[in-house]
Write a protein that holds these residues in place. Structure first.
Motif, mmCIF file in Angstrom:
data_model
loop_
_atom_site.group_PDB
_atom_site.id
_atom_site.type_symbol
_atom_site.label_atom_id
_atom_site.label_comp_id
_atom_site.label_asym_id
_atom_site.label_seq_id
_atom_site.Cartn_x
_atom_site.Cartn_y
_atom_site.Cartn_z
ATOM 1 N N ARG A 168 30.788 89.670 79.480
ATOM 2 C CA ARG A 168 31.214 89.985 78.115
ATOM 3 C C ARG A 168 31.610 91.435 77.973
ATOM 4 O O ARG A 168 32.393 91.799 77.106
ATOM 5 C CB ARG A 168 30.101 89.634 77.120
ATOM 6 C CG ARG A 168 29.860 88.137 76.996
ATOM 7 C CD ARG A 168 28.885 87.848 75.881
ATOM 8 N NE ARG A 168 27.613 88.509 76.101
ATOM 9 C CZ ARG A 168 26.664 88.618 75.169
ATOM 10 N NH1 ARG A 168 26.866 88.123 73.978
ATOM 11 N NH2 ARG A 168 25.523 89.211 75.438
ATOM 12 N N LYS B 126 38.225 95.677 77.164
ATOM 13 C CA LYS B 126 39.642 95.411 76.933
ATOM 14 C C LYS B 126 39.997 95.619 75.463
ATOM 15 O O LYS B 126 41.044 96.173 75.129
ATOM 16 C CB LYS B 126 39.977 93.974 77.347
ATOM 17 C CG LYS B 126 40.084 93.748 78.836
ATOM 18 C CD LYS B 126 40.482 92.309 79.109
ATOM 19 C CE LYS B 126 40.592 92.037 80.599
ATOM 20 N NZ LYS B 126 40.966 90.627 80.872
ATOM 21 N N LEU B 127 39.123 95.146 74.594
ATOM 22 C CA LEU B 127 39.405 95.233 73.161
ATOM 23 C C LEU B 127 39.369 96.666 72.655
ATOM 24 O O LEU B 127 40.250 97.095 71.900
ATOM 25 C CB LEU B 127 38.391 94.386 72.380
ATOM 26 C CG LEU B 127 38.548 92.870 72.468
ATOM 27 C CD1 LEU B 127 37.403 92.183 71.749
ATOM 28 C CD2 LEU B 127 39.871 92.444 71.868
ATOM 29 N N ARG C 241 46.232 92.405 74.553
ATOM 30 C CA ARG C 241 45.165 93.070 75.298
ATOM 31 C C ARG C 241 44.257 92.066 75.990
ATOM 32 O O ARG C 241 43.661 92.361 77.032
ATOM 33 C CB ARG C 241 44.338 93.970 74.378
ATOM 34 C CG ARG C 241 45.102 95.146 73.790
ATOM 35 C CD ARG C 241 44.150 96.096 73.085
ATOM 36 N NE ARG C 241 43.318 96.823 74.052
ATOM 37 C CZ ARG C 241 43.683 97.932 74.676
ATOM 38 N NH1 ARG C 241 44.875 98.451 74.459
ATOM 39 N NH2 ARG C 241 42.875 98.517 75.522
ATOM 40 N N LEU C 242 44.131 90.890 75.404
ATOM 41 C CA LEU C 242 43.297 89.852 76.003
ATOM 42 C C LEU C 242 44.079 88.990 76.988
ATOM 43 O O LEU C 242 43.539 88.048 77.554
ATOM 44 C CB LEU C 242 42.700 88.968 74.904
ATOM 45 C CG LEU C 242 41.703 89.653 73.964
ATOM 46 C CD1 LEU C 242 41.279 88.693 72.868
ATOM 47 C CD2 LEU C 242 40.490 90.156 74.728
ATOM 48 N N THR D 170 35.394 91.968 78.458
ATOM 49 C CA THR D 170 36.191 91.617 77.277
ATOM 50 C C THR D 170 36.109 92.710 76.223
ATOM 51 O O THR D 170 37.124 93.094 75.626
ATOM 52 C CB THR D 170 35.700 90.286 76.682
ATOM 53 O OG1 THR D 170 35.811 89.259 77.665
ATOM 54 C CG2 THR D 170 36.515 89.905 75.454
ATOM 55 N N ALA D 171 34.908 93.231 75.991
ATOM 56 C CA ALA D 171 34.726 94.293 75.004
ATOM 57 C C ALA D 171 35.510 95.542 75.399
ATOM 58 O O ALA D 171 36.136 96.199 74.557
ATOM 59 C CB ALA D 171 33.245 94.622 74.852
#
Length: 571
Positions: free
Chosen positions: A434, A440-441, A513-514, A437-438
């Protein structure tokens, strides 16, 4: 009678979006409502289906679609055996007798010269005032004349249900007519009919909650199982209490070439929820007035004091096992030490939210990533700021026990303009999926910062490169007064307790971005989808306004992602 369940769903959606003469047709609507039993689980009334095709076509054209083949009247005629007999300029009613089984709907419609037409129908027979109309494909219907209207049902039993129930009481009828003012369709859900199966499902879910919590705790990397079980228990318990107390749900909708608008109203039986709604006041502060105008993905604002919300106490007490009626927070000192145990962390977080009277928040996109900024509104900003420093650390401790990977690291305070900013660096566990993903955001380096000032506590969550802009000394051009936002808010009720604006087209960079849509392009700011929640007085209402321009801009932004590439294929 009904040749395709998919088409039936399309017809239902079309009826919900049907424009027409809501006010002019009020007597006809009342007449129709008086014929429809009030104990059916799902009923629907559309005021004027004759204008539906033009409105749907106009809306589709506004969003860049071809509306020439969107003739819902044609589909109604195909779906219903006697559809060609209907006077579509008069109100139409639809209903289901059972929601838990696949059942064809009942239909109430104005059919001129029904008696003459049905006598000429091949094979029609009559018994005790009801007509049986056979069909070559075996999909027969049963019909009965009710004054100016005819009720059509798929079986003798359904016809008896449609004609044997009690009509709407006068008080409830007036409530429904009030929802129809300026609207063209009304969907009514009778919770007395659907409550038993819902409660049965929730009861089964509550029994499985400990097992689900344990599984999630293990999958999240060893989060605190006891706290996770408390969260699941609170969710299922709250859902059960809500279903037990809610009485009716009404959805009133209209559409034109420019926008679609829906009003969802929830009525409650006597109980804690209804009592709370009756004691709640509308917002008394201008929402979105403390944020500078700028492009955004999401804007949220509410005015609903935390110390007047029993829901906050209920959630925290259920999660931690602490008494719901906990004492008021103790005076705050300069010490930022926060408890490390889950119960203490939850109590500190609860005390923080108790002091919040409202919030303005903005989610934006930048080349670095997602950024969230805004302010908490409070009567005592200094006390809230002191408690906020404890809550930041406490919430980090609580998140870890819920399986989160984040950790907070206090940094030296800094001066930004006239504000003294307390800053925290958020650390990620590189072994936790996780975290990737964070990162990347948010852009790889995430900061959380808070500062006291202007009647509240300002906050920022995002990459440090934009932190300076989150604490302006003055807001010269408030977001709530900008042209696009003012137009969106004008479609919502005044003094709503909460509003939410969403610019779907502006979220395209977030998808990129994702890795969801790398070829999509960003568009210039435009009209957002707007929602408003009104919790003062019963029924509670949620209004949703969807401008055609918002959908058109999203389609344009996504166009490059689905465009045909050089090889002639589509992604």
């Amino acid at each position: 009678m009904y040749r395709s369940r998919t088409v039936a769903i399309i017809v239902y959606i079309g009826l919900l979006l049907s424009p027409g003469r809501a006010l002019a047709a009020a007597p006809e609507v009342e007449k129709l409502m008086g014929l429809m039993p009030d104990d059916l689980p799902l009923t629907m009334i559309v005021v004027d289906l004759a204008t539906l095709d033009r409105a749907v076509g106009s809306f589709l054209e506004s969003i860049g679609e071809d509306g020439s083949n969107a003739s819902l009247i044609t589909k109604v005629k195909e779906e219903f055996l006697v559809g060609s007999w209907i006077d579509f300029s008069k109100p139409i009613g639809l209903a289901h007798t059972i929601l838990t089984q696949r059942e064809k709907p009942l239909l109430w419609a104005n059919i001129p010269q029904f008696k003459e037409k049905v006598k000429q129908y091949a094979g029609a027979t009559q018994e005790e005032g009801a007509w049986h109309l056979p069909s070559k494909d075996g999909d027969s219907v049963y019909a009965k004349n009710l004054g100016d209207y005819v009720v059509i049902a798929p079986s003798v039993e359904a016809l008896a249900r449609a004609t044997g129930g009690r009509s709407l009481p006068g008080k409830e009828l007036k409530t429904r007519m009030d929802l129809l003012k300026g609207r063209q369709a009304l969907l009514h859900i009778n919770m007395e009919s659907v409550r038993p199966p819902l409660l049965s499902t929730l009861t089964q879910g509550a029994q499985m909650a400990p097992m689900l919590a344990m599984m999630m705790s293990q999958q999240s990397g060893g989060g605190d199982a006891a706290t996770m079980i408390g969260v699941f228990t609170a969710v299922f318990d709250a859902a059960q209490k809500f279903v037990q107390q809610i009485n009716t749900i009404d959805i009133a909708i209209t559409i034109d070439a420019n926008a679609a608008h829906a009003v969802l109203a929830a009525g409650f039986n006597d109980g804690a929820i209804r009592k709370h709604l009756e004691q709640t006041s509308p917002a008394t502060v201008p929402l979105l007035s403390t944020i500078q105008t700028q492009p955004f993905v999401l804007a949220l604002a509410y005015h609903l004091p935390g110390n007047a919300s029993p829901f906050i106490d209920y959630i925290f007490s259920t999660v931690t096992g602490a008494p719901a009626a906990a004492p008021a927070p103790a005076p705050i000192s300069g010490d930022t030490h926060a408890p490390s145990d889950a119960v203490g962390a939850a109590n500190v977080t609860r005390d923080f939210y108790r002091k919040i009277e409202g919030m303005n928040m903005l989610l934006t996109m930048s080349p670095k990533g997602v950024a969230i900024s805004g302010d908490y509104i409070a009567a005592d900003s200094n006390a809230l700021f002191a408690l906020a420093k404890k809550a930041v650390i406490a919430s980090g401790s609580l998140l870890n026990r819920l399986g989160g990977a984040e950790g907070w690291e206090p940094m030296p305070s800094r001066k930004i303009g006239q504000a003294t900013v307390e800053e925290f660096s958020i650390k990620f566990d590189s072994s936790n999926p996780r975290s990737a993903t964070a990162l990347k955001l948010y852009g790889g380096d995430l900061r959380y910062a808070i500062a006291s000032g202007r009647g509240g506590v300002r906050f920022y969550l995002g990459h440090p490169s934009h932190l300076d802009r989150a604490f302006p000394d003055q807001v010269s051009n408030p977001l709530g007064s900008s042209a696009g936002v003012k137009q969106a808010l004008a479609a919502l009720p005044a003094n709503a307790n909460a509003i939410l604006l969403v610019d779907l087209a502006a979220s395209i960079p977030l998808l990129a971005r994702l890795g969801v849509s790398a070829r999509a392009r960003q568009t210039s700011p435009g009209p957002p989808i707007a929602l408003a929640l009104s919790l003062s007085k019963e029924p509670a209402r949620l209004e949703i306004h969807v401008p055609a321009g918002a959908i058109k801009r999203l389609k344009e932004a996504l166009g490059t992602a689905i465009a045909t590439d050089a090889a002639g294929t589509k992604e």
